[in-house]
Design a protein around this motif. Structure first.
Motif, PDB file in Angstrom:
ATOM      1  N   ASP A  37       0.871  -1.177   0.000  1.00 20.37           N
ATOM      2  CA  ASP A  37       0.000   0.000   0.000  1.00 20.37           C
ATOM      3  C   ASP A  37       0.911   1.230   0.000  1.00 20.37           C
ATOM      4  O   ASP A  37       1.566   1.525   0.996  1.00 20.37           O
ATOM      5  CB  ASP A  37      -0.907   0.000   1.232  1.00 20.37           C
ATOM      6  CG  ASP A  37      -1.948   1.118   1.209  1.00 20.37           C
ATOM      7  OD1 ASP A  37      -1.694   2.153   0.550  1.00 20.37           O
ATOM      8  OD2 ASP A  37      -3.000   0.975   1.847  1.00 20.37           O
ATOM      9  N   THR A  38       0.963   1.935  -1.119  1.00 17.55           N
ATOM     10  CA  THR A  38       1.867   3.076  -1.240  1.00 17.55           C
ATOM     11  C   THR A  38       1.542   4.162  -0.208  1.00 17.55           C
ATOM     12  O   THR A  38       2.442   4.851   0.270  1.00 17.55           O
ATOM     13  CB  THR A  38       1.801   3.683  -2.651  1.00 17.55           C
ATOM     14  OG1 THR A  38       0.441   4.029  -2.963  1.00 17.55           O
ATOM     15  CG2 THR A  38       2.308   2.686  -3.688  1.00 17.55           C
ATOM     16  N   LYS A  53      10.473   6.707  -5.961  1.00 18.96           N
ATOM     17  CA  LYS A  53       9.302   6.292  -6.739  1.00 18.96           C
ATOM     18  C   LYS A  53       8.706   5.036  -6.117  1.00 18.96           C
ATOM     19  O   LYS A  53       9.417   4.087  -5.785  1.00 18.96           O
ATOM     20  CB  LYS A  53       9.706   6.007  -8.186  1.00 18.96           C
ATOM     21  CG  LYS A  53       8.568   5.448  -9.043  1.00 18.96           C
ATOM     22  CD  LYS A  53       9.030   5.094 -10.436  1.00 18.96           C
ATOM     23  CE  LYS A  53       7.902   4.489 -11.252  1.00 18.96           C
ATOM     24  NZ  LYS A  53       8.322   4.139 -12.630  1.00 18.96           N
ATOM     25  N   THR A  54       7.377   5.021  -5.959  1.00 17.26           N
ATOM     26  CA  THR A  54       6.699   3.838  -5.420  1.00 17.26           C
ATOM     27  C   THR A  54       5.622   3.376  -6.398  1.00 17.26           C
ATOM     28  O   THR A  54       4.965   4.186  -7.055  1.00 17.26           O
ATOM     29  CB  THR A  54       6.045   4.121  -4.053  1.00 17.26           C
ATOM     30  OG1 THR A  54       5.081   5.176  -4.195  1.00 17.26           O
ATOM     31  CG2 THR A  54       7.088   4.522  -3.013  1.00 17.26           C
ATOM     32  N   GLU A  59      -2.449  -7.837  -3.260  1.00 18.15           N
ATOM     33  CA  GLU A  59      -3.112  -9.096  -3.628  1.00 18.15           C
ATOM     34  C   GLU A  59      -4.095  -8.934  -4.793  1.00 18.15           C
ATOM     35  O   GLU A  59      -4.462  -9.925  -5.440  1.00 18.15           O
ATOM     36  CB  GLU A  59      -3.841  -9.682  -2.416  1.00 18.15           C
ATOM     37  CG  GLU A  59      -4.927  -8.792  -1.849  1.00 18.15           C
ATOM     38  CD  GLU A  59      -5.587  -9.412  -0.631  1.00 18.15           C
ATOM     39  OE1 GLU A  59      -5.853 -10.630  -0.677  1.00 18.15           O
ATOM     40  OE2 GLU A  59      -5.814  -8.691   0.358  1.00 18.15           O
ATOM     41  N   TYR A  60      -4.503  -7.697  -5.085  1.00 19.78           N
ATOM     42  CA  TYR A  60      -5.426  -7.479  -6.192  1.00 19.78           C
ATOM     43  C   TYR A  60      -4.718  -6.995  -7.455  1.00 19.78           C
ATOM     44  O   TYR A  60      -5.368  -6.710  -8.463  1.00 19.78           O
ATOM     45  CB  TYR A  60      -6.503  -6.468  -5.779  1.00 19.78           C
ATOM     46  CG  TYR A  60      -7.278  -6.915  -4.563  1.00 19.78           C
ATOM     47  CD1 TYR A  60      -8.137  -8.014  -4.625  1.00 19.78           C
ATOM     48  CD2 TYR A  60      -7.139  -6.249  -3.345  1.00 19.78           C
ATOM     49  CE1 TYR A  60      -8.828  -8.443  -3.504  1.00 19.78           C
ATOM     50  CE2 TYR A  60      -7.834  -6.673  -2.216  1.00 19.78           C
ATOM     51  CZ  TYR A  60      -8.681  -7.764  -2.307  1.00 19.78           C
ATOM     52  OH  TYR A  60      -9.360  -8.179  -1.192  1.00 19.78           O
ATOM     53  N   ALA A  80      12.848  -2.411  -4.199  1.00 22.26           N
ATOM     54  CA  ALA A  80      12.626  -2.860  -2.823  1.00 22.26           C
ATOM     55  C   ALA A  80      11.172  -3.288  -2.691  1.00 22.26           C
ATOM     56  O   ALA A  80      10.264  -2.513  -3.012  1.00 22.26           O
ATOM     57  CB  ALA A  80      12.934  -1.753  -1.824  1.00 22.26           C
ATOM     58  N   LEU A  81      10.940  -4.519  -2.274  1.00 20.39           N
ATOM     59  CA  LEU A  81       9.586  -5.022  -2.030  1.00 20.39           C
ATOM     60  C   LEU A  81       9.254  -4.821  -0.565  1.00 20.39           C
ATOM     61  O   LEU A  81       9.961  -5.305   0.322  1.00 20.39           O
ATOM     62  CB  LEU A  81       9.496  -6.502  -2.392  1.00 20.39           C
ATOM     63  CG  LEU A  81       8.186  -7.212  -2.052  1.00 20.39           C
ATOM     64  CD1 LEU A  81       7.039  -6.644  -2.882  1.00 20.39           C
ATOM     65  CD2 LEU A  81       8.310  -8.713  -2.281  1.00 20.39           C
ATOM     66  N   CYS A  82       8.166  -4.082  -0.283  1.00 26.70           N
ATOM     67  CA  CYS A  82       7.765  -3.801   1.104  1.00 26.70           C
ATOM     68  C   CYS A  82       6.301  -4.153   1.303  1.00 26.70           C
ATOM     69  O   CYS A  82       5.461  -3.839   0.462  1.00 26.70           O
ATOM     70  CB  CYS A  82       7.949  -2.319   1.439  1.00 26.70           C
ATOM     71  SG  CYS A  82       9.641  -1.725   1.350  1.00 26.70           S
ATOM     72  N   SER A  83       5.993  -4.790   2.421  1.00 31.45           N
ATOM     73  CA  SER A  83       4.601  -4.998   2.803  1.00 31.45           C
ATOM     74  C   SER A  83       4.180  -3.828   3.678  1.00 31.45           C
ATOM     75  O   SER A  83       4.976  -2.937   3.980  1.00 31.45           O
ATOM     76  CB  SER A  83       4.444  -6.322   3.546  1.00 31.45           C
ATOM     77  OG  SER A  83       5.178  -6.293   4.749  1.00 31.45           O
ATOM     78  N   ASP A  84       2.917  -3.816   4.102  1.00 34.62           N
ATOM     79  CA  ASP A  84       2.453  -2.731   4.973  1.00 34.62           C
ATOM     80  C   ASP A  84       3.228  -2.697   6.274  1.00 34.62           C
ATOM     81  O   ASP A  84       3.490  -1.633   6.834  1.00 34.62           O
ATOM     82  CB  ASP A  84       0.960  -2.893   5.274  1.00 34.62           C
ATOM     83  CG  ASP A  84       0.097  -2.468   4.100  1.00 34.62           C
ATOM     84  OD1 ASP A  84       0.643  -1.890   3.139  1.00 34.62           O
ATOM     85  OD2 ASP A  84      -1.118  -2.719   4.137  1.00 34.62           O
ATOM     86  N   ALA A  85       3.582  -3.867   6.770  1.00 31.93           N
ATOM     87  CA  ALA A  85       4.305  -3.947   8.041  1.00 31.93           C
ATOM     88  C   ALA A  85       4.984  -5.297   8.144  1.00 31.93           C
ATOM     89  O   ALA A  85       4.440  -6.315   7.726  1.00 31.93           O
ATOM     90  CB  ALA A  85       3.338  -3.761   9.215  1.00 31.93           C
ATOM     91  N   GLY A  86       6.193  -5.290   8.696  1.00 32.16           N
ATOM     92  CA  GLY A  86       6.888  -6.544   8.944  1.00 32.16           C
ATOM     93  C   GLY A  86       7.617  -7.081   7.724  1.00 32.16           C
ATOM     94  O   GLY A  86       7.983  -6.347   6.807  1.00 32.16           O
TER      95      GLY A  86
END
Length: 275
Positions: A37-38, A53-54, A59-60, A80-86
C-alpha cells in the motif's frame, strides 16, 4: 544487459524506530519501491526523508502490474519489495513476485527485520522451540474449525494472525477444538502505543475479549501444543502387528512403533512378546 535486483525489505510493524540501518540504506538506494500500500509506505519514507518512486503491488494487482515490475527489473533497475508492516511474504502478496523472479533468474536479497509472528512467540511464555505458523484461518466457521482440527494434532504450538472483527469467533473455535485449558497468548498492537499481551488459558482469554464493547488492532495468537494422549496397549499391539504384517522383523517393528507412538521402548518390547 544485466538484470536489476529485488530487495525483500522488512519494515516496522508499528514503531517506526524498528527499522534497520541496512533497510534504510536499501530504501534510499533502490530505483523504485513495490509497496503493498503506497499510502502506508509513504509515511515511513516521509519519516526518514526518503524520496523514492513507489508502485503498488498487492493481492489485487493484475498480471499487467506484475509484468511492469518484472520489466523494470529486467531493464537493470533495482526494486525494494515492502509490505504494509513486517517481513514481506509472511501472510502478504509478495510471494508471486519472488516466485517469478526466481524463475527468471533475477537476483534477490533479503533485508531482515521485524516480524509480528516472531515478536509474539518471543513474548508468549509458551515453549516455542518448535512451532507452526499458520497465518490467517478461513473466515467461515466450518472451514476454520476444520483447519484448527487439522492443526491440533501437530504436537507443537500454533501461531495465527487474526483481525479484530474475527478474533472472538476464532477464540471460541480454539476453545472448542483445543480445549478450554489450552495455554494461549494474544498479542495485540505489537510495538505500538497500546500494545497488549495476554497470557491465559483459552477460555479466560475468550471471556476477556468477548466482554469488551469494542476491539481494535491487529492480533497474533500463539496457541500451546495439545499433549498427545499415551497410546493404549491395544493400540501398540495393533501397530506392532501391522508392522510385522508388512514384513518387518519384530526388532524393527519395536523401533518403528516406539518412534511412531512416542512410547517407552521397554513397554513396546514387552508387548511385542505377546504377538
Amino acid at each position: 544487459m544485466a538484470t536489476g535486483k529485488l530487495y525483500i525489505v522488512a519494515t516496522p510493524i508499528g514503531n517506526l524506530k524498528d527499522i534497520t540501518l541496512r533497510a534504510l540504506e536499501t530504501l534510499r538506494e533502490v530505483d523504485f519501491i513495490a509497496a503493498e500500500d503506497t499510502r502506508h509506505t509513504i509515511k515511513l519514507l516521509n519519516h526518514y526523508e526518503i524520496k523514492k518512486k513507489t508502485v503498488s503491488f498487492h493481492e489485487y494487482s493484475d498480471e499487467k502490474r506484475l509484468n511492469e515490475v518484472l520489466d523494470m527489473l529486467a531493464e537493470g533497475k533495482s526494486c525494494a519489495l515492502c509490505s504494509d508492516a513486517g517481513t514481506p511474504v509472511i501472510s502478504d502478496p509478495g510471494f508471486i513476485l519472488i516466485k517469478r523472479c526466481a524463475q527468471l533468474g533475477i537476483e534477490m536479497e533479503s533485508i531482515p527485520g521485524p516480524c509480528a509472528a516472531i515478536s509474539a512467540v518471543a513474548l508468549s511464555g509458551i515453549d516455542c522451540r518448535r512451532f507452526l505458523f499458520a497465518g490467517f484461518l478461513p473466515s467461515k466457521q466450518a472451514a476454520r474449525q476444520s483447519e484448527l482440527a487439522s492443526l491440533r494434532g501437530v504436537g507443537v504450538p500454533i501461531v495465527l494472525y487474526e483481525s479484530p472483527a474475527r478474533v472472538v469467533r476464532t477464540l471460541e473455535d480454539i476453545c472448542a477444538v483445543f480445549g478450554d485449558d489450552t495455554p494461549v497468548c494474544v498479542a495485540r498492537e505489537l510495538t505500538k502505543l497500546y500494545e497488549e499481551v495476554v497470557r491465559l488459558p483459552a477460555r479466560q482469554v475468550l471471556q476477556l475479549f468477548a466482554d469488551r464493547s469494542s476491539i481494535k488492532g491487529e492480533f497474533v495468537l500463539v496457541v500451546g501444543a495439545v499433549q498427545k494422549e499415551a497410546a493404549t496397549d491395544m493400540e501398540i499391539i495393533a501397530a506392532l502387528k501391522d508392522c510385522v504384517a508388512r514384513g518387518m522383523a519384530k526388532k524393527e517393528a519395536v523401533t518403528t512403533v516406539t518412534a511412531m507412538l512416542s512410547c517407552p521402548k521397554n513397554k513396546v518390547y514387552k508387548l511385542s512378546l505377546t504377538i
